[in-house]
Design a protein around this motif. Structure first.
Motif, PDB file in Angstrom:
ATOM      1  N   GLY A 135      -1.251   0.010  13.564  1.00 37.17           N
ATOM      2  CA  GLY A 135      -0.625   1.343  13.158  1.00 37.17           C
ATOM      3  C   GLY A 135       0.023   1.797  12.067  1.00 37.17           C
ATOM      4  N   VAL A 136      -0.246   1.008  11.049  1.00 33.34           N
ATOM      5  CA  VAL A 136      -0.266   1.629   9.643  1.00 33.34           C
ATOM      6  C   VAL A 136      -0.522   2.924   8.883  1.00 33.34           C
ATOM      7  N   THR A 137      -0.260   3.631   7.946  1.00 27.10           N
ATOM      8  CA  THR A 137      -0.881   4.784   7.359  1.00 27.10           C
ATOM      9  C   THR A 137      -1.859   4.011   6.228  1.00 27.10           C
ATOM     10  N   TYR A 138      -2.744   5.011   6.722  1.00 21.76           N
ATOM     11  CA  TYR A 138      -3.922   4.554   6.071  1.00 21.76           C
ATOM     12  C   TYR A 138      -4.514   5.761   5.017  1.00 21.76           C
ATOM     13  N   ARG A 139      -4.694   5.627   3.713  1.00 20.41           N
ATOM     14  CA  ARG A 139      -5.521   6.426   2.638  1.00 20.41           C
ATOM     15  C   ARG A 139      -7.181   5.845   2.895  1.00 20.41           C
ATOM     16  N   SER A 140      -7.890   6.385   2.102  1.00 19.74           N
ATOM     17  CA  SER A 140      -9.155   6.629   2.381  1.00 19.74           C
ATOM     18  C   SER A 140      -9.638   5.868   0.379  1.00 19.74           C
ATOM     19  N   SER A 141      -8.517   6.160  -0.407  1.00 18.03           N
ATOM     20  CA  SER A 141      -8.701   5.316  -2.044  1.00 18.03           C
ATOM     21  C   SER A 141      -7.042   4.459  -2.372  1.00 18.03           C
ATOM     22  N   TYR A 142      -7.464   4.041  -3.704  1.00 19.72           N
ATOM     23  CA  TYR A 142      -6.131   3.593  -3.844  1.00 19.72           C
ATOM     24  C   TYR A 142      -5.663   4.563  -4.665  1.00 19.72           C
ATOM     25  N   GLU A 143      -6.817   5.790  -5.836  1.00 18.74           N
ATOM     26  CA  GLU A 143      -5.951   6.556  -6.540  1.00 18.74           C
ATOM     27  C   GLU A 143      -4.851   7.202  -5.262  1.00 18.74           C
ATOM     28  N   GLU A 144      -5.860   7.666  -3.816  1.00 21.74           N
ATOM     29  CA  GLU A 144      -5.036   8.386  -2.889  1.00 21.74           C
ATOM     30  C   GLU A 144      -3.950   7.994  -3.125  1.00 21.74           C
ATOM     31  N   VAL A 145      -3.946   6.453  -2.478  1.00 20.04           N
ATOM     32  CA  VAL A 145      -2.097   6.082  -2.475  1.00 20.04           C
ATOM     33  C   VAL A 145      -1.729   5.990  -3.353  1.00 20.04           C
ATOM     34  N   LEU A 146      -2.032   5.641  -4.624  1.00 20.48           N
ATOM     35  CA  LEU A 146      -1.013   5.943  -5.770  1.00 20.48           C
ATOM     36  C   LEU A 146      -0.414   7.495  -6.363  1.00 20.48           C
ATOM     37  N   ALA A 147      -1.513   8.093  -5.172  1.00 20.49           N
ATOM     38  CA  ALA A 147      -1.145   9.700  -6.074  1.00 20.49           C
ATOM     39  C   ALA A 147       0.153  10.257  -4.761  1.00 20.49           C
ATOM     40  N   GLU A 148       0.484   8.879  -4.352  1.00 17.87           N
ATOM     41  CA  GLU A 148       2.055   9.321  -3.252  1.00 17.87           C
ATOM     42  C   GLU A 148       3.065   8.862  -3.854  1.00 17.87           C
ATOM     43  N   ARG A 149       3.077   8.244  -5.338  1.00 14.68           N
ATOM     44  CA  ARG A 149       3.505   7.502  -6.555  1.00 14.68           C
ATOM     45  C   ARG A 149       4.713   6.788  -6.031  1.00 14.68           C
ATOM     46  N   PRO A 150       4.193   5.851  -4.828  1.00 16.62           N
ATOM     47  CA  PRO A 150       5.292   4.038  -4.021  1.00 16.62           C
ATOM     48  C   PRO A 150       6.196   3.660  -5.406  1.00 16.62           C
ATOM     49  N   ARG A 151       6.825   3.254  -4.320  1.00 15.38           N
ATOM     50  CA  ARG A 151       7.902   3.020  -5.494  1.00 15.38           C
ATOM     51  C   ARG A 151       8.269   1.448  -5.593  1.00 15.38           C
ATOM     52  N   ALA A 152       6.748   0.656  -5.024  1.00 11.98           N
ATOM     53  CA  ALA A 152       6.724  -0.778  -4.631  1.00 11.98           C
ATOM     54  C   ALA A 152       4.468  -1.221  -4.182  1.00 11.98           C
ATOM     55  N   VAL A 153       4.129  -1.337  -4.835  1.00 16.44           N
ATOM     56  CA  VAL A 153       3.053  -1.874  -4.489  1.00 16.44           C
ATOM     57  C   VAL A 153       2.989  -3.478  -4.265  1.00 16.44           C
ATOM     58  N   ILE A 154       1.670  -3.645  -3.126  1.00 18.36           N
ATOM     59  CA  ILE A 154       1.825  -4.703  -2.839  1.00 18.36           C
ATOM     60  C   ILE A 154       0.328  -4.883  -3.183  1.00 18.36           C
ATOM     61  N   VAL A 155      -0.331  -5.375  -3.946  1.00 12.66           N
ATOM     62  CA  VAL A 155      -1.888  -6.272  -4.918  1.00 12.66           C
ATOM     63  C   VAL A 155      -2.204  -7.341  -3.541  1.00 12.66           C
ATOM     64  N   THR A 156      -3.026  -7.372  -2.510  1.00  7.68           N
ATOM     65  CA  THR A 156      -3.464  -8.349  -1.887  1.00  7.68           C
ATOM     66  C   THR A 156      -5.141  -8.037  -2.017  1.00  7.68           C
ATOM     67  N   SER A 157      -5.936  -7.817  -2.631  1.00  5.07           N
ATOM     68  CA  SER A 157      -6.932  -7.789  -3.638  1.00  5.07           C
ATOM     69  C   SER A 157      -7.407  -9.460  -3.390  1.00  5.07           C
ATOM     70  N   GLU A 158      -9.374  -9.518  -3.612  1.00  2.00           N
ATOM     71  CA  GLU A 158      -9.326 -10.209  -4.019  1.00  2.00           C
ATOM     72  C   GLU A 158      -9.071 -10.994  -5.184  1.00  2.00           C
ATOM     73  N   ASN A 159      -9.676 -12.362  -6.317  1.00  2.00           N
ATOM     74  CA  ASN A 159      -8.730 -12.806  -6.937  1.00  2.00           C
ATOM     75  C   ASN A 159      -9.284 -11.799  -7.838  1.00  2.00           C
ATOM     76  N   THR A 160     -10.441 -11.917  -8.456  1.00  2.00           N
ATOM     77  CA  THR A 160     -10.464 -11.637  -9.459  1.00  2.00           C
ATOM     78  C   THR A 160     -10.428  -9.812  -9.889  1.00  2.00           C
ATOM     79  N   ARG A 161      -9.851  -9.429  -8.762  1.00  2.00           N
ATOM     80  CA  ARG A 161     -10.032  -7.349  -8.936  1.00  2.00           C
ATOM     81  C   ARG A 161      -8.066  -7.474  -9.113  1.00  2.00           C
TER      82      ARG A 161
END
Length: 354
Positions: A51-77
């Motif tokens: 039940g969380v809001t989803y966007r199609s790309s990282y760029e779309e998310v970051l365009a909304e100017r979040p105050r905080a970001v949590i990165v939980t990708s594969e290690n090399t990314r």
């Protein structure tokens, strides 16, 4: 406060999503565009399930100017997403390990410093009140010098849940990359950032019988020995040694030997044991606080107030240095130092002359 989670690749991502979704002070947005289409454990399928809001790309998310970001990708990314988030002006919590190479880690730290944002490394165990008590006991002076430390961080092979853990191009390594860092971070706290002089490592890939997808081309068991300028010796058992039928994912313990005492810390002590009839396996309920929630609370407070977040990127870099030295030791069969010359080969660190 607007908070974004970038990628659901890591096994911890769903936990963070649930914790953030339950907070009334957080507006959560997410993206996981690298997920395989149709994967029910990632992408929009997981977002819809939680039940969380989803966007199609990282760029779309970051365009909304979040105050905080949590990165939980594969290690090399990690590096790419941390740089993107820093450029967007967000404070960042990056899943461990901070990076898989020292140059990547340094670039991430510099990117955040240039952008004026905090970079925090996800080491939740240091927030355990029992570890805080252990540290106070050791620094109080009554127990004498710390002579030796033995740390164990074992688990089931995470590739059983996320196959990329067994792909070195995405993980950067196996059990050593995955599990050395938590114990190394606790040592970093206990020793006030003191670095080891030598690192010796042995490893094998024998601990995933019958699960080829859980081993891949990475090590599944490792034992690291660290020596420090003071003469202290520390060992880290970082193996993926628990079978899939084990009652928990794994555990983390620390044994400290001083001149006057023996101190033991268990991050996930068994509070209740029993039998799960649905899965026909033993069940073990850990007796501890929610360490992920404690870490997230610290991160969100720092992001909201603009304070420097700890453990920071430099903490992540120091622990990564230990990991990279362990891999250099595996390559040579000899102890390695953190200052051994390294060069980049196809994007990966290598001892000079390799």
């Amino acid at each position: 406060m607007k908070v974004a989670v970038l990628s659901f690749a890591h096994v911890h991502a769903a936990t963070y999503l649930r914790l953030l979704h339950d907070r009334s002070d957080v507006e959560l947005i997410t993206a996981d565009p690298d997920a395989e289409p149709g994967d029910p454990t990632r992408g929009k399928a997981l977002a819809d399930e939680l039940g969380v809001t989803y966007r199609s790309s990282y760029e779309e998310v970051l365009a909304e100017r979040p105050r905080a970001v949590i990165v939980t990708s594969e290690n090399t990314r990690h590096r790419q997403l941390v740089e993107q988030a820093a450029a967007a002006g967000a404070h960042i919590l990056c899943e461990k390990p901070l990076a898989t190479t020292e140059p990547d880690a340094r670039t991430m730290i510099e990117a955040c410093s240039t952008a004026g944002v905090s970079l925090m490394t996800a080491y939740p165990v240091r927030f355990h009140p029992a570890f805080t008590a252990l540290r106070h006991s050791l620094t109080g002076g009554s127990l004498g010098r710390l002579l030796a430390v033995h740390g164990i961080n074992n688990s089931t092979p995470p590739a059983l849940e996320r196959s990329w853990f067994a792909d070195p191009t995405l993980s950067g390594g196996g059990a050593i990359m995955d599990h050395t860092v938590h114990i190394a971070d606790l040592l970093d706290v206990l020793l006030d950032g003191e670095q080891p002089t030598h690192v010796y490592a042995v490893a094998n890939s024998h601990l995933a019988p019958g699960h080829d997808d859980a081993a891949g081309d990475v090590e599944t068991a490792g034992l690291i020995t660290l020596t420090y300028p003071s003469g202290l010796v520390a060992t880290i058992d970082c193996s993926w040694s628990h079978p899939a039928t084990h009652p928990t994912w794994g555990g983390l313990t620390l044994t400290c030997v001083t001149e006057q005492a023996l101190l033991e810390f268990d991050a996930f002590p068994p509070l209740l044991t029993g039998y799960d009839t649905e899965s026909a396996t033993p069940r073990w309920e850990p007796g501890t606080i929610d360490l992920d929630a404690a870490m997230l609370n610290t991160f969100l407070t720092a992001a909201r107030t603009g304070q420097h977040a700890h453990p920071d990127g430099e903490s992540g870099l120091r622990t990564l240095k230990t990991v990279r030295a362990a891999y250099r030791s595996l390559h040579t069969g000899q102890p390695a130092t953190l200052t051994d010359p390294i060069r980049e080969v196809d994007g990966h660190e290598s001892r000079t002359g390799r």
